[in-house]
Write an enzyme that holds these catalytic residues in place. Sequence first.
Site, mmCIF file in Angstrom:
data_model
loop_
_atom_site.group_PDB
_atom_site.id
_atom_site.type_symbol
_atom_site.label_atom_id
_atom_site.label_comp_id
_atom_site.label_asym_id
_atom_site.label_seq_id
_atom_site.Cartn_x
_atom_site.Cartn_y
_atom_site.Cartn_z
ATOM 1 N N GLY A 75 0.588 -1.219 0.013
ATOM 2 C CA GLY A 75 0.179 0.126 -0.056
ATOM 3 C C GLY A 75 0.754 1.127 -0.006
ATOM 4 O O GLY A 75 2.006 1.194 0.748
ATOM 5 N N GLY A 80 0.870 3.825 3.965
ATOM 6 C CA GLY A 80 2.169 3.311 3.431
ATOM 7 C C GLY A 80 3.211 4.019 2.812
ATOM 8 O O GLY A 80 4.364 3.405 3.020
ATOM 9 N N HIS A 301 -21.070 8.099 5.927
ATOM 10 C CA HIS A 301 -20.758 9.503 5.748
ATOM 11 C C HIS A 301 -22.171 10.328 5.095
ATOM 12 O O HIS A 301 -22.707 9.602 4.247
ATOM 13 C CB HIS A 301 -19.750 9.853 4.547
ATOM 14 N N ARG A 365 -20.520 12.099 12.487
ATOM 15 C CA ARG A 365 -21.077 11.569 11.053
ATOM 16 C C ARG A 365 -22.121 10.659 11.212
ATOM 17 O O ARG A 365 -23.232 10.780 10.546
ATOM 18 C CB ARG A 365 -19.970 10.796 10.226
ATOM 19 N N GLU A 460 -6.054 2.755 7.815
ATOM 20 C CA GLU A 460 -7.428 2.255 8.073
ATOM 21 C C GLU A 460 -7.542 0.665 8.137
ATOM 22 O O GLU A 460 -8.640 0.057 8.385
ATOM 23 C CB GLU A 460 -8.231 2.621 6.683
ATOM 24 N N ARG A 470 -15.638 7.329 13.401
ATOM 25 C CA ARG A 470 -14.409 7.953 13.295
ATOM 26 C C ARG A 470 -14.713 9.325 13.183
ATOM 27 O O ARG A 470 -15.699 9.745 12.284
ATOM 28 C CB ARG A 470 -13.638 7.709 11.808
#
Length: 670
Positions: A75, A80, A301, A365, A460, A470
């Site tokens: 990643g 990453g 979201h 959210r 994540e 989150r």
Amino acid sequence: MDRHTEATRDTGHLASGEDTGQPGHTEYAHYTVGAEIADHAAPDGELAERWEQRRLAAGLINPANRRRLPVIVVGTGLAGASAAATLAELGHPVTSFCYQDSPRRAHSIAAQGGINAAKNYRGDGDSVARLFKDTIKGGDFRARESNVHRLAEVSTRIIDQCVAQGVPFARDYGGLLDTRSFGGAQVSRTFYARGQTGQQLLLGAYQAMSRQVAAGNVTVHARTEMLDLVVVDGRARGVVVRDLVTGEVTTHLAEAVVLATGGYGNAYFLSTNAMGCNASAVWRAHRRGALFANPCFTQIHPTCVPVSGEHQSKLTLMSESLRNDGRVWVPTTGGDTRAPGDIPAAERDYFLERMYPAFGNLVPRDIASRAAKRVCDEGRGVGPGGLGVYLDFADAIERLGAPAVEEKYGNLFAMYERITGEDPYAVPMRIYPAVHYTMGGLWVDYDLQSTVPGLFVIGEANFSDHGANRLGASALMQGLADGYFVLPTTLTHYLAAGPFGPVDADDPEVVATEQGVQDRVKRLLAIDGDLSADHFHRELGLLMWEKCGMERDAAGLREALARIPRLREQFWSRLRVPGTGAGLNQSLEKAGRVADFLELAELMCLDALHREESCGGHFRAEHQSTGGEAARDDEAFAYVAAWEYTDGPPVLHRERLTFDNVTLATRNYA
């Protein structure tokens, strides 16, 4: 069994799914319960001193010896890229993999609104302690105190690092770094670069990694996908990958493996994630022994462009930062089809401001999403199908002027207009909740190490910092904290305990792992059915959204647990993958990823069914307050659910959560 668990198990029963007698049906009768686990890597003592204690106690490696200790990083997003750059800067040879055609195409580039840090530049009362408490509360008290406090501490260093790299954060009139507010906070702690914060931060991390590429310390394999984890003598020692252009399957070995592969939101098919985002790396690691924690904790979201038709393959996020100046409303009465400009203020319901006056449009959210769903369920939604609410900037434009609004949000407004054909300067945006982020992921300890020694999981891809929800602008914070500041210390400590013995390509476990990947590719190609991988992905996604989406209940989850095995059986008997494995074959890529989603989705539903409470993004309809808010059960479910893969029923291991520095309380944003 792994280093965190014991071999004792009890049986925990779930209510059975109804057996329809259809082919491929698997009845869910039970899961097994294993011994409790604990995070043994976190130091004891005062919370604010734990990270410094851990750093001082960590083992070190002579710089000359680091050159003989290679590391694999899968990643190239914020986590990453920052990890690869920093580990290479320390002297480790790093091999980096990404499936995109360039590391710069990682999905981190799509993040818009900002990155949190407790710098208190506004002098509005922010602090590390306040960011810690906001994050614990925002996650509905389902995250570890030690990890969250470390994240808050490190946040202050991230901004300095990024400014030094040249990240063009917005500045105020006096030239100081500017900040704005995000959901779940009453202070302005979010640093931003218009609506392109993720892009600018990723370019900073990418240039740091590119410096190490030029120095010969990082080798990047783009257009390459990890398909399995190599575990030798119980330790992660490499990965098996497929070159997406040539089709060649190869094995790469190292002293340790770092997964920074993002979340699994695309299990729902329609999400705000890039279409290539997948869960194969973490799921393959799970099958190799890494526990999977809290898979049902998925984030919806509230600020997304609504679905416009069955033709769509993804959804588009409109930054949460828009809720700083945009006001969310619907008509007071249902069935009102007037243009928004024709509806007077007295006939508008600014429902977030009404329901949560202290935080208004900047509630977290999960709360904003459920409130939007509620008013749409009441028949007061706007747009096609009534699945939308207005995000209106008329007041902000009148107060600040259109040029000031454009300076803050111009690229976001332009993106919305390109997608919808509507000018948000003239008419309100229409938004509706959509799948965005996953708080669940592979279980890791304080050192970010999974239950497979030598396998570290960052960003994540792990579960560690966000609990059941989150807060906005915290994903970029976690990715860079893990990669730049945490992993270099903890991975060095692991490697300092070596050497772990040589491993080469002829090792029987290495050979068997690579052969397993080859066999799976051949199996996918040999089915020769009549349905595409997209067909199964769409059907799975619709099922997950309806039964394990913004709202779940026991009946729907049992139905999903009965239907997913049948869908998987159809997949393995009716899938059609045209072409061969010898070369570019995007249908083959997709088929492998969907096969993993079909297994992961089952665990997500099982986890949601077993957790008989509502918390954060996990909202069980049976468990809500009289006002429709999430009702936690702290006595029974204040734990991390960490699932072990077996050939039979999965095994649940509980990590009990303790709260010594915050008081467990019902979240109140009113």
